[in-house]
Scaffold this active site. Structure first.
Site, PDB file in Angstrom:
ATOM      1  N   LYS A 132      59.625  15.281  65.816  1.00 33.62           N
ATOM      2  CA  LYS A 132      60.904  15.109  65.128  1.00 33.62           C
ATOM      3  C   LYS A 132      60.849  15.713  63.724  1.00 33.62           C
ATOM      4  O   LYS A 132      59.779  15.931  63.164  1.00 33.62           O
ATOM      5  CB  LYS A 132      61.244  13.608  65.027  1.00 33.62           C
ATOM      6  CG  LYS A 132      61.382  12.924  66.380  1.00 33.62           C
ATOM      7  CD  LYS A 132      62.623  13.396  67.102  1.00 33.62           C
ATOM      8  CE  LYS A 132      62.700  12.822  68.507  1.00 33.62           C
ATOM      9  NZ  LYS A 132      62.305  13.748  69.542  1.00 33.62           N
ATOM     10  N   ASP A 133      62.060  15.931  63.163  1.00 32.15           N
ATOM     11  CA  ASP A 133      62.182  16.490  61.822  1.00 32.15           C
ATOM     12  C   ASP A 133      61.408  15.686  60.796  1.00 32.15           C
ATOM     13  O   ASP A 133      61.244  14.471  60.935  1.00 32.15           O
ATOM     14  CB  ASP A 133      63.659  16.481  61.387  1.00 32.15           C
ATOM     15  CG  ASP A 133      64.414  17.687  61.913  1.00 32.15           C
ATOM     16  OD1 ASP A 133      64.260  18.757  61.322  1.00 32.15           O
ATOM     17  OD2 ASP A 133      65.147  17.535  62.900  1.00 32.15           O
ATOM     18  N   LYS A 134      60.976  16.373  59.729  1.00 33.49           N
ATOM     19  CA  LYS A 134      60.401  15.665  58.581  1.00 33.49           C
ATOM     20  C   LYS A 134      61.518  15.151  57.678  1.00 33.49           C
ATOM     21  O   LYS A 134      61.556  13.960  57.362  1.00 33.49           O
ATOM     22  CB  LYS A 134      59.465  16.573  57.786  1.00 33.49           C
ATOM     23  CG  LYS A 134      58.943  15.887  56.525  1.00 33.49           C
ATOM     24  CD  LYS A 134      58.095  16.790  55.654  1.00 33.49           C
ATOM     25  CE  LYS A 134      57.646  16.035  54.396  1.00 33.49           C
ATOM     26  NZ  LYS A 134      56.823  16.882  53.497  1.00 33.49           N
TER      27      LYS A 134
END
Length: 663
Positions: free
Chosen positions: A301-303
């Site tokens: 997942k995105d940071k």
């Protein structure tokens, strides 16, 4: 968007609008949708396909909790397809960590280095010389220390005495190093201690039969129950190969404890805030005394977001994980729905993701004279109806990096491991600790000094630097440095290159052949918008005929384009010719998409040309900016929106289609 966004094709012709995303992490919330169609943070979501273990499950530590796939990590091409490594589907993977500077205190680690140096300097076995590493009450932590010491210093042996770990010289290592080189002895002992099923180790060719006999006898006498040896001839030279014995033939009966060790898996939902998935896993693994590779997940997942995702950790009971929850929360990690499960999660095992987004400072494009509300309504309706081109987003390539992942992948496909090693460790702009370490390596080539500068949480960079320190920066060092990384990380770079080609191919296909399926296109006959995935097999792909083009049998949302690999077929029209010419341009006309030295194989797959958001809703909100009281208050508009996307599809790409600009 990285990778020449100006050339990427739009699906529809509305005007769009300006706006900014990810001003705050809470502006970008990503929640996995499980295979039951439920949000993973929903209280009603099932806990997954599990087999419950008895409620009184005991926290039995595995005997080989650190046992790592060191030397013979195999490529399972049927299990890892190209969709396993997009932003949602697996950038990384596990990372075996044997860094004693992380596991031991600084003073203990320095004392151990001095002790090891003393042992190395002695000409004969020091039977009465030993050192204490301290007391380790936790069994899992002791297992980590034992394996890390033996991996770092193969000539040492460890023992536990009432929770205290003692270190002394291993006389067997000294005896073997009198028969073979010290380097071979070290590699052999690491192979032996790893105990990877089906693995083997081959000594250097040896033309002296009497000497080979001595090595055979030593190995049989010391490790005969574990190993079997055999001499074989290749290219006119004879060498000894050592294999692990088939454990299935052992007479010892499996105990209940053995069964428990293999079946302890704990599932949970992880919430993280502004933290990379791999960094979160590295932190949890260090606290629990297991390897990062003991964690499994459906996708990365995105940071720069708040994200919710399913995870499974093996060798840790729900009770142990729950006991660490407060400590994890101080790092910004929240664990919920902790429960026993029967197996790890496989990459890509999710139905998709829900995105809850805020776009701030909405404004019409400079050339527009329309009101903002009508621009937004038209944009949303167009994308809901027509979809968007299913490009890979900038996260796939590293949007802020000078050397992007696809460049590394191209060099790997050319089997230029030395160049790819330098590309991987290229410094970026900035003077943070990571870049200082990389800059030092670029200036000096000194891997040991660079390793000392590299932050502890940068596990991939540290593993590569350790390998370069051991094997040098030449061709062998380049290979060993890449082999030190987990398979999923090595193959990620190849997939990044293939993703770049897919984006370019999608652009070419739409610009050249238009918005309808034509002869030679590849289509999935029974595809539907809600279930399009990348794991389509070649047998499910149909080539559009001339008659089918004339009759309009298929729609554009059934068209797929291949991700390059050794098991895909290409369109039988100008797009297929484009693929061949593009690969030739990059020097890959004869590429087999296999790199045997790095145990990498890319079979390829098919990705739908279009994607569609589902369950789309939005609202506009206007506020007065009254910070400057001397001027007329300015009206600022932001937009909240919620939508679902299939797995491996990018919200930033969907937003680009809606807004007609890079968000």
């Amino acid at each position: 968007m990285a990778g020449g966004s100006a050339s990427l094709h739009f699906r529809s012709l509305h005007e769009g609008f300006h706006g900014s995303i990810k001003n705050l992490t809470q502006d970008f919330v990503v929640t996995e949708i499980d295979l039951h169609g439920q949000l993973v943070n929903s209280p009603d979501a099932p806990e997954g396909p599990i087999i419950r273990i008895n409620d009184d499950i005991k926290d039995v530590p595995p005997k080989d909790s650190i046992r790592a796939k060191l030397l013979t990590e195999e490529t399972h091409s049927n299990e890892i397809t190209i969709d396993a490594v997009c932003l949602n589907d697996g950038e990384v993977s596990g990372q075996e960590c044997y860094d004693l500077s992380v596991i031991l205190s600084s003073s203990t680690n320095k004392s151990l280095e001095h002790f090891a140096s003393t042992i190395r300097g002695c000409s004969e076995v020091q039977k009465n010389l030993e050192m204490s590493l301290g007391v380790f009450p936790d069994k899992h932590q002791r297992a980590v220390v034992h394996s890390a010491v033996k991996y770092t210093y193969p000539f040492l042996m460890t023992a536990t005495n009432h929770e205290e770990i003692l270190v002394r010289e291993d006389p067997d290592f000294r005896e073997l190093s009198n028969l073979v080189s010290v380097e071979e002895a070290e590699d052999f002992f690491r192979f032996k201690d790893a105990k990877v099923p089906g693995s083997k180790y081959t000594f250097s060719p040896d033309d002296i039969k009497e000497h080979r006999t001595s090595v055979h006898h030593f190995l049989s006498r010391k490790f005969g129950k574990l190993l079997e040896t055999k001499s074989f001839m290749e290219h006119g030279r004879t060498a000894i190969t050592v294999r692990l014995r088939d454990r299935g033939r052992r007479a010892r009966k499996r105990t209940a404890a053995d069964q428990d060790e293999q079946e302890i898996y704990t599932g949970f939902t992880l919430r993280k805030d502004n933290l990379e998935t791999l960094e979160a896993i590295s932190y949890m693994a260090a606290e629990l005394g297991v390897l990062p590779s003991d964690f499994s997940y459906a996708g990365i997942k995105d940071k720069r977001a708040i994200t919710y995702q399913l995870m499974v950790v093996k060798k840790i009971s729900p009770e142990r994980l729950l006991a660490k929850a407060d400590m994890f929360e101080r790092k910004g990690l929240q664990l919920s729905k902790i429960h026993p499960v029967s197996e790890p999660i496989r990459l890509g095992r999710l139905a998709g993701n829900r995105f809850d987004l805020v776009i701030r400072d909405l404004k019409p494009h400079a050339c527009s004279f329309r009101d903002l509300e009508s621009l937004v309504k038209e944009a949303v309706e167009n994308v809901k109806t027509l979809g968007f081109v299913n490009y890979y987003g900038p996260q796939r390539f590293g949007s802020s990096q000078k050397v992007q992942a696809d460049q590394v992948g191209l060099a790997l496909l050319k089997e230029d491991t030395v160049n790819t090693m330098w590309l991987f460790l290229s410094p970026e702009e900035g003077d943070d600790h990571e870049n200082k370490a990389k800059q030092h390596f670029y200036q000096t080539g000194n891997a040991k000094e660079s390793l000392a500068l590299m932050p502890l949480h940068k596990a991939r960079e540290r593993m590569m630097l350790r390998a370069l320190h051991r094997y040098g920066t030449g061709p062998e060092g380049g290979v060993q440095a890449w082999l030190s990384l987990p398979h999923s990380m090595r193959v990620f770079y190849l997939h990044a290159y293939c993703s770049r080609l897919w984006n370019e191919a999608a652009c070419f296909r739409l610009q050249t052949l238009g918005p309808r399926p034509v002869q030679g296109d590849l289509v999935v006959v029974h595809a539907c918008r809600e279930s399009q995935k990348e794991d389509t097999h070649a047998s499910q792909v149909h080539v559009v005929t001339s008659a089918e083009e004339l009759e309009g049998v298929f729609s554009l949302d059934q068209v797929v384009l291949p991700m390059p690999g050794n098991s895909v077929k290409y369109p039988e029209n100008t797009v297929g010719s484009w693929y061949r010419e593009r690969l030739e341009q990059d020097g890959l006309s004869s590429c087999r998409f296999r790199i045997s030295s790095l145990k990498l194989n890319v079979p390829g797959c098919y990705r739908p040309l279009l994607s569609y958001p589902r369950n789309f809703s939005y609202s506009l909100h206007t506020n007065k900016d009254t910070q400057d009281t001397e001027q007329k208050p300015e009206h600022r508009t932001h937009m909240t929106m919620t939508f679902n996307l299939n797995a491996s599809c990018y919200a930033t790409v969907c937003l680009r289609e809606i807004m007609k600009c890079d968000p």
